[in-house]
Design a protein around this motif. Structure first.
Motif, PDB file in Angstrom:
ATOM      1  N   MET A 196       0.818  -1.194   0.000  1.00 34.27           N
ATOM      2  CA  MET A 196       0.000   0.000   0.000  1.00 34.27           C
ATOM      3  C   MET A 196       0.863   1.259   0.000  1.00 34.27           C
ATOM      4  N   ASN A 197       1.957   1.207  -0.705  1.00 31.45           N
ATOM      5  CA  ASN A 197       2.853   2.354  -0.779  1.00 31.45           C
ATOM      6  C   ASN A 197       2.622   3.201  -2.014  1.00 31.45           C
ATOM      7  N   ASP A 198       1.660   2.859  -2.825  1.00 33.92           N
ATOM      8  CA  ASP A 198       1.413   3.588  -4.065  1.00 33.92           C
ATOM      9  C   ASP A 198       0.489   4.781  -3.805  1.00 33.92           C
ATOM     10  N   GLN A 199       0.922   5.955  -4.199  1.00 31.49           N
ATOM     11  CA  GLN A 199       0.121   7.167  -3.999  1.00 31.49           C
ATOM     12  C   GLN A 199      -1.217   7.086  -4.712  1.00 31.49           C
ATOM     13  N   GLU A 220       6.926   7.477   3.868  1.00 35.17           N
ATOM     14  CA  GLU A 220       7.697   8.393   3.017  1.00 35.17           C
ATOM     15  C   GLU A 220       7.232   8.328   1.566  1.00 35.17           C
ATOM     16  N   SER A 221       6.781   7.166   1.119  1.00 33.34           N
ATOM     17  CA  SER A 221       6.379   7.009  -0.289  1.00 33.34           C
ATOM     18  C   SER A 221       5.080   7.748  -0.615  1.00 33.34           C
ATOM     19  N   LEU A 222       4.326   8.173   0.392  1.00 37.01           N
ATOM     20  CA  LEU A 222       3.065   8.875   0.156  1.00 37.01           C
ATOM     21  C   LEU A 222       3.227  10.389   0.140  1.00 37.01           C
ATOM     22  N   LYS A 223       4.385  10.863   0.484  1.00 38.58           N
ATOM     23  CA  LYS A 223       4.629  12.310   0.487  1.00 38.58           C
ATOM     24  C   LYS A 223       4.693  12.811  -0.947  1.00 38.58           C
ATOM     25  N   MET A 224       3.996  13.904  -1.195  1.00 39.11           N
ATOM     26  CA  MET A 224       3.961  14.512  -2.516  1.00 39.11           C
ATOM     27  C   MET A 224       4.460  15.948  -2.375  1.00 39.11           C
ATOM     28  N   ALA A 264      -0.524  11.919  -0.094  1.00 43.21           N
ATOM     29  CA  ALA A 264      -1.576  11.179  -0.795  1.00 43.21           C
ATOM     30  C   ALA A 264      -2.606  10.614   0.183  1.00 43.21           C
ATOM     31  N   ALA A 265      -2.217  10.383   1.418  1.00 43.43           N
ATOM     32  CA  ALA A 265      -3.141   9.839   2.415  1.00 43.43           C
ATOM     33  C   ALA A 265      -4.257  10.823   2.755  1.00 43.43           C
TER      34      ALA A 265
END
Length: 130
Positions: free
Chosen positions: A1-4, A52-56, A61-62
């Motif tokens: 679930m690391n995909d934005q 960290e992978s959700l930071k834009m 993205a969350a």
């Protein structure tokens, strides 16, 4: 679930689906059931905000997972306000509608247009404040 995109689709499609099926939300049992589901979706996003992978560039993205919950809250508040002021159920207006005759059992008025715009736009605006 690391995909934005997963979070963006869950939140965006969730809010759009709720917005399109606003008529069934008048039923308290359905509303409460969907409200519980939107709480779970928002909780899922909240618990994953630190990834960290959700930071834009312009946020996280969350945050998108909060859209359905915010819609449900705004829908309830504005529907209750609409019922008190206009003594009838709100109707969603169509995009670029030129006739106020599109109403099902009554003519549309500016209150319907405001209800439509506010329930669609305010969840996005609210997350910008975070």
């Amino acid at each position: 679930m690391n995909d934005q995109m997963t979070y963006i689709l869950i939140g965006g499609i969730g809010q759009l689906a709720l917005w399109l099926m606003y008529k069934i939300l008048k039923n308290p049992k359905i509303y409460l059931g969907l409200f519980g589901l939107t709480i779970l979706i928002a909780l899922f996003g909240y618990l994953n905000m630190d990834r960290e992978s959700l930071k834009m560039v312009n946020g996280n993205a969350a945050y998108w997972t909060f859209f359905p919950l915010l819609f449900m809250i705004y829908y309830w508040v504005f529907r209750q306000l609409f019922l008190k002021i206009f003594k009838s159920e709100p109707l969603m207006t169509g995009y670029m509608q030129t006739s106020w005759e599109q109403g099902e059992y009554r003519k549309l008025h500016m209150g319907d247009a405001m209800f439509t715009i506010l329930t669609l736009i305010l969840p996005f605006v609210t997350t910008l404040i975070f």
